[in-house]
Design a protein around this motif. Sequence first.
Motif, PDB file in Angstrom:
ATOM      1  N   SER A  52      14.695  95.170  18.340  1.00 40.37           N
ATOM      2  CA  SER A  52      15.174  93.800  18.191  1.00 40.37           C
ATOM      3  C   SER A  52      16.183  93.445  19.287  1.00 40.37           C
ATOM      4  N   VAL A  53      16.138  92.196  19.710  1.00 45.95           N
ATOM      5  CA  VAL A  53      17.029  91.718  20.769  1.00 45.95           C
ATOM      6  C   VAL A  53      17.855  90.524  20.299  1.00 45.95           C
ATOM      7  N   ASP A  54      17.680  90.122  19.015  1.00 46.86           N
ATOM      8  CA  ASP A  54      18.398  88.960  18.520  1.00 46.86           C
ATOM      9  C   ASP A  54      18.945  89.242  17.118  1.00 46.86           C
ATOM     10  N   ASP A  55      19.814  88.341  16.682  1.00 50.44           N
ATOM     11  CA  ASP A  55      20.392  88.478  15.343  1.00 50.44           C
ATOM     12  C   ASP A  55      20.801  87.089  14.862  1.00 50.44           C
ATOM     13  N   ASP A 110      24.109  84.809  23.243  1.00 53.93           N
ATOM     14  CA  ASP A 110      25.472  85.079  22.809  1.00 53.93           C
ATOM     15  C   ASP A 110      26.372  84.714  23.991  1.00 53.93           C
ATOM     16  N   GLU A 111      27.458  84.021  23.733  1.00 54.85           N
ATOM     17  CA  GLU A 111      28.330  83.537  24.809  1.00 54.85           C
ATOM     18  C   GLU A 111      28.819  84.667  25.709  1.00 54.85           C
ATOM     19  N   ALA A 151      20.754  77.668  11.711  1.00 55.57           N
ATOM     20  CA  ALA A 151      19.354  78.044  11.906  1.00 55.57           C
ATOM     21  C   ALA A 151      19.167  78.797  13.216  1.00 55.57           C
ATOM     22  N   GLY A 152      18.110  79.597  13.250  1.00 52.34           N
ATOM     23  CA  GLY A 152      17.744  80.266  14.486  1.00 52.34           C
ATOM     24  C   GLY A 152      18.440  81.585  14.711  1.00 52.34           C
ATOM     25  N   MET A 153      17.954  82.280  15.731  1.00 54.03           N
ATOM     26  CA  MET A 153      18.471  83.593  16.082  1.00 54.03           C
ATOM     27  C   MET A 153      19.084  83.537  17.479  1.00 54.03           C
TER      28      MET A 153
END
Length: 252
Positions: free
Chosen positions: A48-51, A119-120, A58-60
């Motif tokens: 996985s590359v998102d969370d 991610d910032e 909403a969204g990842m």
Amino acid sequence: MEFVFITLFPEMIQNACSVSILGRAAQEGLISVRCVNPRDYATDRHRSVDDTTCGGGAGMVLKPQTYLAALDRARELVPGALVAAMTPVGEQLQQERVCGLAKSGRDLIFLCGHYEGFDERILMEADLRLSIGDFVLTGGELPALCVMDAVARFIPGVLGKQVSAEEDSFHYSLLEYPQYTRPVEYHGKTVPEVLLSGDHAKIGQWRRKEALRATLRHRPELLRQMQWQKGDGRLFLALKEEKKENSQAEKD
């Protein structure tokens, strides 16, 4: 010049860069295109590359661990490269920026996002944030390819004639003049006689006038930043008079 794409879909990049002018440039060694996949740096069994978004919503969101590990690898491949994050909140790409990137001589690393974005802490590692317009796409690959295509055209040898890149639309903050080829007459429409005259001074003047006309009609805001040349005032007056005559003819 080297271009490295940090992307979850390297096949998109490889396919686009294997054909036409970019494909030929790569074969001739004028450009180098490589991809680094953040998924290769995932540590869980799902790769996985998102969370989920902190704070809810909403969204990842793309995780910093995998993308920054991929960025470290990209920097190893092209030390000293400029890192460009493709994001809708970035600076809108203009030809002036394209020319600056080409003239800098620095290689480029593209951060291509997906889902709800980065991610910032990933964006903090970018030297610049770029957008190709006020709209949202499913990923950053297409915008990154647009940037690469625009920059690569200024690399000596990529185009048949370097003047092609220097004279294209927006180089002087003007749209390009109309282009014609043979046959001279087709379905009742003919090539303007001046282009067949062999008089290069008159051809240059016609092209400048038509570039001004196209810009005035389609992108008038560009005229505020155009590079004025001797004789432009006279051409503007001629265009104004033509417009007046056309309006009168329509009324009649």
